[in-house]
Design an enzyme around this catalytic site. Structure first.
Site, PDB file in Angstrom:
ATOM      1  N   GLY A 219      -3.874  -3.136   2.794  1.00 31.17           N
ATOM      2  CA  GLY A 219      -3.529  -2.502   1.523  1.00 31.17           C
ATOM      3  C   GLY A 219      -2.519  -3.336   0.763  1.00 31.17           C
ATOM      4  O   GLY A 219      -2.303  -4.513   1.059  1.00 31.17           O
ATOM      5  N   ASN A 220      -1.912  -2.721  -0.237  1.00 34.55           N
ATOM      6  CA  ASN A 220      -0.892  -3.427  -1.012  1.00 34.55           C
ATOM      7  C   ASN A 220       0.177  -2.433  -1.463  1.00 34.55           C
ATOM      8  O   ASN A 220       0.099  -1.241  -1.164  1.00 34.55           O
ATOM      9  CB  ASN A 220      -1.528  -4.158  -2.203  1.00 34.55           C
ATOM     10  CG  ASN A 220      -2.302  -3.226  -3.114  1.00 34.55           C
ATOM     11  OD1 ASN A 220      -1.744  -2.324  -3.720  1.00 34.55           O
ATOM     12  ND2 ASN A 220      -3.621  -3.435  -3.200  1.00 34.55           N
ATOM     13  N   ARG A 221       1.146  -2.919  -2.225  1.00 37.32           N
ATOM     14  CA  ARG A 221       2.326  -2.123  -2.552  1.00 37.32           C
ATOM     15  C   ARG A 221       2.211  -1.363  -3.871  1.00 37.32           C
ATOM     16  O   ARG A 221       3.195  -0.784  -4.346  1.00 37.32           O
ATOM     17  CB  ARG A 221       3.558  -3.037  -2.615  1.00 37.32           C
ATOM     18  CG  ARG A 221       3.905  -3.684  -1.284  1.00 37.32           C
ATOM     19  CD  ARG A 221       5.068  -4.646  -1.441  1.00 37.32           C
ATOM     20  NE  ARG A 221       6.242  -3.982  -1.974  1.00 37.32           N
ATOM     21  CZ  ARG A 221       7.306  -4.629  -2.464  1.00 37.32           C
ATOM     22  NH1 ARG A 221       7.314  -5.948  -2.512  1.00 37.32           N
ATOM     23  NH2 ARG A 221       8.349  -3.959  -2.922  1.00 37.32           N
ATOM     24  N   ALA A 286      -4.752  -1.927  -8.213  1.00 34.02           N
ATOM     25  CA  ALA A 286      -4.702  -3.185  -7.462  1.00 34.02           C
ATOM     26  C   ALA A 286      -5.741  -3.124  -6.345  1.00 34.02           C
ATOM     27  O   ALA A 286      -5.419  -2.747  -5.217  1.00 34.02           O
ATOM     28  CB  ALA A 286      -3.305  -3.408  -6.890  1.00 34.02           C
TER      29      ALA A 286
END
Length: 418
Positions: A219-221, A286
């Site tokens: 995943g990402n932030r 994102a």
């Protein structure tokens, strides 16, 4: 009501807000909305209808507002309240707005203090409807809502959920916090001028997850805050908004249809489906660039020898490039986001210009995320690059401010095709 209002303020420098409350069971929720206004420094005059007072009494409104409650046209006649209250307001918000109240406002009826106030107000007006689904969907109500919106009134789409009794459906009052945020945006702009009225826009938000096994994922932030600010701002400017949210723990913006997804494949499916009827698409989400080739059905266990498993990755589809290349109709505006850090191959803007050309979108909002800037922060700064070579720098400020600058750019481009 479509003209910009030169915001006057009370003698204490506080914006004057009139909170109209009509007679629906959701009137009790307006107490929380009132609290948000007063605690944030607004001067609030509550104008309940006689029916509203059956649900919440005048002492409650007086205690929460710190002011006497205006209940009828016969109290303080020497001050001409049926005219003065509307004339002095910077914003009038009616929450809840019943079908009956909106019908009266549409036809210019003025049989109580609230409807008189609506006729005399020359400031932005916001209605937050609440009623049973059948009432909201009735042709008479739909026609009244359309007329009000044509006049420049911001009528927030009601939420879906539990209604009075056991009923569920569309017609629930949006959450007071979200109504407040919409009103705060309207006050900041000084107008409900619906430059996006009649437009359908799609916004994506958050970060996707690509599962390795039932408990682990790539995943990402991304927090989704900027996407939600964009959705809220578009709704405040009159648009029909579909928000495709990936793994976001935020309250639904008032008047926005929210579709929740997890993976990039799900995000792509929902965005492309919604884009088929959209005038503009803003890809603020994102999406993960890669996903595992295979996903384990069971949790991956640690190896006894301490070795790590080899994970083979494959690229995910490029949703932004696909949207840009396969536009549903001429004039559709596509906006992308680019989080860049710059490297030996080029500066942040140079890399972003290359990405803009590669993606084929109309606008690219470029964030310098060096050191983790932007993620999870209420503030943002960016440069909006356009395919025609223009560049609009947006200095550091709230994500709401950036959202409105983006919609300004989108609205200008939509106007070229109308």
């Amino acid at each position: 009501m479509t003209e910009t209002h030169d915001t006057a303020v009370s003698p204490g420098g506080r914006p004057r807000v009139v909170l109209g409350v009509s007679g629906g069971i959701a009137a009790y929720k307006a107490c929380e909305l009132l609290r948000r206004f007063t605690e944030s420094g607004h001067d609030v005059t509550v104008v309940p209808t006689a029916s509203a007072l059956e649900f919440v009494g005048a002492p409650t409104w007086a205690a929460l507002s710190g002011k006497p409650v205006a209940t009828d046209v016969w109290s303080g006649v020497h001050e001409v309240p049926h005219v003065r209250i509307g004339q002095a307001a910077d914003l009038v918000v009616v929450a809840p707005a019943t079908a009956d109240l909106m019908a009266k406002a549409t036809h210019g009826l003025a049989d109580d203090l609230l409807t008189n106030t609506l006729l005399t107000a020359r400031c932005p007006v916001v209605f937050a409807p609440a009623m049973h689904t059948e009432m909201w969907e009735h042709p008479a109500t739909r026609a009244n809502v359309a007329t009000l919106r044509e006049r420049g009134v911001l009528v927030i789409e009601p939420a879906e959920g539990r209604l009075t009794g056991k009923d569920t459906g569309k017609g629930r009052l949006p959450e007071p916090d979200e109504i407040f945020e919409t009103c705060r945006e309207v006050l900041a702009r000084g107008t409900t001028s619906p430059d996006l009225a009649g437009r359908h826009v799609v916004v994506s938000a958050g970060g996707t997850r690509e599962y390795l096994d039932p408990v682990r994922f790539l995943g990402n932030r991304s927090s989704g805050l900027q996407g939600y600010a964009l959705a809220r701002a578009a709704a405040a400017r009159g648009a029909e908004v579909t928000l495709v949210a990936a793994n976001v723990a935020l309250a639904d913006p008032a008047g926005v249809k929210v579709v929740r997804v997890e993976t990039t494949a799900e995000l792509r499916q929902e965005v492309l489906a919604a884009a088929a009827a959209a005038d503009a698409v803003v890809m603020a989400a994102a999406p993960a660039d890669f996903r595992p080739v295979t996903t384990s059905e069971a949790k991956i266990k640690k190896a006894a020898d301490g070795s790590a498993p080899a994970i083979e990755l494959t690229q995910n589809p490029d949703i932004l490039r696909e949207l840009s290349a396969d536009r549903v109709h001429p004039g559709q505006v596509v906006v992308g986001f680019a989080a860049e850090t710059g490297d030996a191959s080029g500066s942040v803007e140079e890399l972003a210009r290359e990405k803009l050309a590669r993606k084929g979108c109309d606008l690219l909002v470029v964030n310098d995320v060096s050191g983790g800037a932007v993620f999870g922060s209420p503030d943002n700064e960016a440069v909006i690059l356009a395919a025609d070579g223009a560049a609009v720098p947006v200095p550091r400020g709230s994500k709401t401010v950036l959202a409105h600058v983006i919609w300004d750019q989108v609205a200008a481009r939509l106007g070229r095709d109308t």
